[in-house]
Design an enzyme around this catalytic site. Structure first.
Site, PDB file in Angstrom:
ATOM      1  N   ASP A   1      -1.010  -9.745  -3.858  1.00 50.44           N
ATOM      2  CA  ASP A   1       0.225  -9.007  -4.151  1.00 50.44           C
ATOM      3  C   ASP A   1      -0.103  -7.656  -4.795  1.00 50.44           C
ATOM      4  O   ASP A   1       0.644  -7.170  -5.656  1.00 50.44           O
ATOM      5  CB  ASP A   1       1.146  -9.838  -5.049  1.00 50.44           C
ATOM      6  CG  ASP A   1       2.562  -9.287  -5.132  1.00 50.44           C
ATOM      7  OD1 ASP A   1       2.951  -8.492  -4.250  1.00 50.44           O
ATOM      8  OD2 ASP A   1       3.272  -9.643  -6.089  1.00 50.44           O
TER       9      ASP A   1
ATOM     10  N   PHE B   1       0.802  -1.232   0.000  1.00 49.80           N
ATOM     11  CA  PHE B   1       0.000   0.000   0.000  1.00 49.80           C
ATOM     12  C   PHE B   1       0.839   1.289   0.000  1.00 49.80           C
ATOM     13  O   PHE B   1       0.299   2.377   0.096  1.00 49.80           O
ATOM     14  CB  PHE B   1      -1.009  -0.005   1.154  1.00 49.80           C
ATOM     15  CG  PHE B   1      -2.238  -0.866   0.905  1.00 49.80           C
ATOM     16  CD1 PHE B   1      -2.527  -1.378  -0.348  1.00 49.80           C
ATOM     17  CD2 PHE B   1      -3.116  -1.166   1.943  1.00 49.80           C
ATOM     18  CE1 PHE B   1      -3.661  -2.170  -0.577  1.00 49.80           C
ATOM     19  CE2 PHE B   1      -4.254  -1.952   1.727  1.00 49.80           C
ATOM     20  CZ  PHE B   1      -4.527  -2.454   0.477  1.00 49.80           C
ATOM     21  N   ARG B   2       2.156   1.184  -0.072  1.00 51.49           N
ATOM     22  CA  ARG B   2       3.051   2.331  -0.399  1.00 51.49           C
ATOM     23  C   ARG B   2       3.150   3.451   0.635  1.00 51.49           C
ATOM     24  O   ARG B   2       3.762   4.470   0.332  1.00 51.49           O
ATOM     25  CB  ARG B   2       2.649   2.962  -1.737  1.00 51.49           C
ATOM     26  CG  ARG B   2       2.511   2.013  -2.899  1.00 51.49           C
ATOM     27  CD  ARG B   2       3.826   1.370  -3.264  1.00 51.49           C
ATOM     28  NE  ARG B   2       3.732   0.624  -4.511  1.00 51.49           N
ATOM     29  CZ  ARG B   2       4.287  -0.572  -4.696  1.00 51.49           C
ATOM     30  NH1 ARG B   2       4.997  -1.156  -3.744  1.00 51.49           N
ATOM     31  NH2 ARG B   2       4.185  -1.176  -5.849  1.00 51.49           N
TER      32      ARG B   2
HETATM   33  O1  DOR Z   1       5.803  -7.383  -8.932  1.00 46.05           O
HETATM   34  C1  DOR Z   1       6.010  -7.108  -7.769  1.00 46.05           C
HETATM   35  N1  DOR Z   1       5.749  -5.871  -7.287  1.00 46.05           N
HETATM   36  N2  DOR Z   1       6.496  -8.044  -6.949  1.00 46.05           N
HETATM   37  C2  DOR Z   1       6.925  -7.740  -5.706  1.00 46.05           C
HETATM   38  O2  DOR Z   1       7.423  -8.601  -5.040  1.00 46.05           O
HETATM   39  C3  DOR Z   1       6.820  -6.349  -5.213  1.00 46.05           C
HETATM   40  C4  DOR Z   1       5.762  -5.617  -5.895  1.00 46.05           C
HETATM   41  C5  DOR Z   1       5.801  -4.128  -5.640  1.00 46.05           C
HETATM   42  O3  DOR Z   1       5.884  -3.745  -4.464  1.00 46.05           O
HETATM   43  O4  DOR Z   1       5.729  -3.358  -6.579  1.00 46.05           O
END
Ligand code: DOR
Length: 440
Positions: A301, A63-64
Site C-alpha cells: 500500500d 504511484f500518483r
Molecule cells: O492510507 C491510505 N493511503 N490508504 C489508502 O487506501 C489510500 C492511500 C493513498 O493513496 O494515500
C-alpha cells in the site's frame, strides 16, 4: 536479445531449500540452473555466495501519476521498487484523473512504457456509474472498490451499487474494506480530537469488520472472485477463518504486521493510514493468519505523502506511508529472526500475488520462468535512513530500524536494473499479463 550469467549463488527454491550454483538468463527467461555453468553471456555476475530470490511482486502501490507527480511518478515509484527488490507492481486507480475508463488505463500503460523500471499492472477503479468500463477495460489486474473513502474521491458505499458490481461480471474485485457510514458517524462524534491517535479510534476495527463482512457476503452470494486488500484486524481474520471460499483471497501489509497504536507517541501522523494501524494483539493475529493461510500474501500500500503535508494537524494530515522499498528487508529480517520460513516469505511476497492475480510465469525460480530476480545480502544489517529512500517523498516510517536482506542486484526480465545503489540506464519493465480468473 540478452544473456546474464549469475555464478556462485545460493538459489532459493519454492520449498525454501537452497541450490548452490549458477543460473543463466537468456531472452528474459531463466534458461538453466546448474552446479557450474561455463557459457559465455553478455554479462557475468559473481554472486559471492549470496542469496538469490524471486523478484518480489508488490500487489498494491499508489504511484500518483498522473496528477500527483510532485509526490511520486511511475519512474520514481518504480525506482524505489527495484531498490527494494520489487520487480513487479500493481498500481491503484486513485490518481488524478482516477483510472475509471479505458482511456485513463491506456494513458497509464503508455506512461509506464520505457519509464517504469519494474513490470507493471494497473487496477480499474469502480464508481457507481462505470459498470461497463470496470468489466471490459483491459489489461487490468482487477477492479478496485473503495467501500470507505480514502485518498482521492473514489467511493462506492451504497450497498445497492456494491451489489450491482458483485452481481455483474467475473473479474477479480479488490476491496478497500471500511464502512463509510460508520466512518462518517464517528468523525462527527470525535470532532475536536486533534491527536493523530484519534484516527485509529474513529476508523475502528468495527468499520473494517462491517465492510469485510459485506464484501464476503456479496462474494459468496454471487460466487464472485474477491480480494480483501490490507486486512488489518483480528476480527476480520476470524470472519475469514470461519468461511473463506476458494475464490476469496486476502492480503496484509508490513505496517499492520509491525506497527501498532503505541507508535503514534513517537511517529504521530507518519503512521496515519487507512485502514489505521491497530493493537499489538492484531499484529499477532495477522502473523498467525499468514502462517495458517487465512491471509494469502503481502502488499505494501505504498502511499507517498510529503512530510510537509504529514505535519499538518489532525484531521488535515493525509493518510498513507511509503513502503515499496522496505517490504522485502522488513520481512526478510523477520525471517532471520525466526518469524517465518524462506518458503513462506516467497509464497507471501512472490508466488502468492502471482497466483492471486493470475500473473503467468512469475513468482518462483525455475527453468523457463521469467528472469525477475533479486540477489540479497542476507548477513549484514543496515539502518533504514530517509536519505536512502528512492521514493520522491524521501522518508520511511521504519527509519532507524536495522534490517537485513537489502538487495545487491535487482534483475528485471533477465537484465540488471539495480546494482548496489546504482541504476543501469535503459532497462525497463514490461506490462504484466493477467489470466482470466477462475471463480470456482
Ligand atoms: O492510507 C491510505 N493511503 N490508504 C489508502 O487506501 C489510500 C492511500 C493513498 O493513496 O494515500
Amino acid at each position: 536479445m540478452s544473456s546474464l550469467l549469475i555464478q556462485n549463488a545460493r538459489i532459493a527454491r519454492a520449498d525454501g531449500s537452497l541450490f548452490e550454483g549458477d543460473l543463466l538468463c537468456r531472452d528474459g527467461r531463466i534458461a538453466r540452473m546448474d552446479a557450474a555453468i561455463s557459457a559465455t553471456a553478455d554479462e557475468t555476475l559473481d554472486a559471492g555466495g549470496q542469496l538469490l530470490l524471486p523478484g518480489v511482486i508488490d500487489p498494491q502501490v499508489h504511484f500518483r501519476e498522473p496528477g500527483g507527480e510532485e509526490r511520486e511518478d511511475l519512474a520514481s515509484g518504480s525506482l524505489a521498487a527495484v531498490a527494494g527488490g520489487v520487480t513487479s507492481f500493481l498500481e491503484m486507480p486513485n490518481t488524478r484523473p482516477a483510472t475509471t475508463t479505458q482511456a485513463a488505463l491506456d494513458d497509464k500503460l503508455h506512461r509506464a512504457k520505457d519509464r517504469s523500471l519494474a513490470n507493471y499492472g494497473f487496477f480499474i477503479g469502480a464508481t457507481p456509474h462505470n459498470l461497463d468500463e470496470i468489466n471490459h477495460a483491459a489489461p487490468a489486474c482487477g477492479i478496485k472498490v473503495f467501500m470507505g473513502s480514502s485518498t482521492g474521491d473514489l467511493l462506492v458505499s451504497d450497498p445497492e451499487d456494491l451489489e450491482r458490481i458483485f452481481a455483474n461480471g467475473s473479474r477479480l474485485i479488490a476491496v478497500h474494506a471500511e464502512d463509510e457510514a460508520r466512518i462518517n458517524a464517528r468523525q462527527a462524534q470525535f470532532a475536536g480530537r486533534t491527536d493523530y491517535a484519534a484516527h485509529s479510534e474513529i476508523r475502528d476495527a468495527e468499520c473494517a469488520r462491517l465492510a469485510t463482512a459485506l464484501a464476503l457476503e456479496l462474494s459468496i452470494a454471487h460466487r464472485r472472485r474477491l480480494h480483501v486488500l490490507h486486512l488489518s484486524t483480528k476480527e476480520e481474520v476470524e470472519l475469514l477463518r470461519q468461511d473463506k471460499p476458494a475464490w476469496v483471497t486476502a492480503e496484509v501489509i508490513p505496517n499492520h504486521l509491525l506497527l501498532n497504536t503505541a507508535d503514534y507517541a513517537e511517529l504521530g501522523s507518519l503512521v496515519q493510514m487507512n485502514p489505521p494501524i491497530r493493537e499489538a494483539e492484531d499484529n499477532d493475529a495477522l502473523w498467525q493468519a499468514l502462517h495458517d493461510g487465512v491471509l494469502d500474501f503481502i502488499a505494501t500500500d505504498h502511499a507517498p505523502h510529503r512530510l510537509e503535508d504529514k505535519q499538518k494537524p489532525y484531521p488535515g494530515s493525509p493518510s498513507g506511508m511509503p513502503g515499496v522499498q522496505t517490504s522485502l528487508p522488513l520481512i526478510f529480517t523477520a525471517h532471520q529472526q525466526g518469524r517465518c520460513t524462506l518458503a513462506e516469505l516467497q509464497r507471501w511476497m512472490c508466488s502468492g500475488p502471482a497466483d492471486g492475480y493470475g500473473i503467468p510465469n512469475k513468482g518462483h525460480i525455475a527453468e523457463g520462468r521469467d528472469a525477475d530476480l533479486v540477489l540479497v545480502d542476507a548477513e549484514n544489517y543496515r539502518e533504514v535512513r530517509n536519505r536512502d529512500m528512492r521514493s520522491r517523498v524521501g522518508w520511511s516510517p521504519f527509519a532507524g530500524r536495522k534490517l537485513t536482506g537489502w538487495p545487491l542486484y535487482t534483475i528485471v526480465g533477465g537484465r540488471v536494473v539495480y546494482d548496489h545503489g546504482d541504476i543501469r540506464p535503459g532497462v525497463f519493465g514490461q506490462a504484466l499479463a493477467f489470466e482470466p480468473g477462475d471463480n470456482a
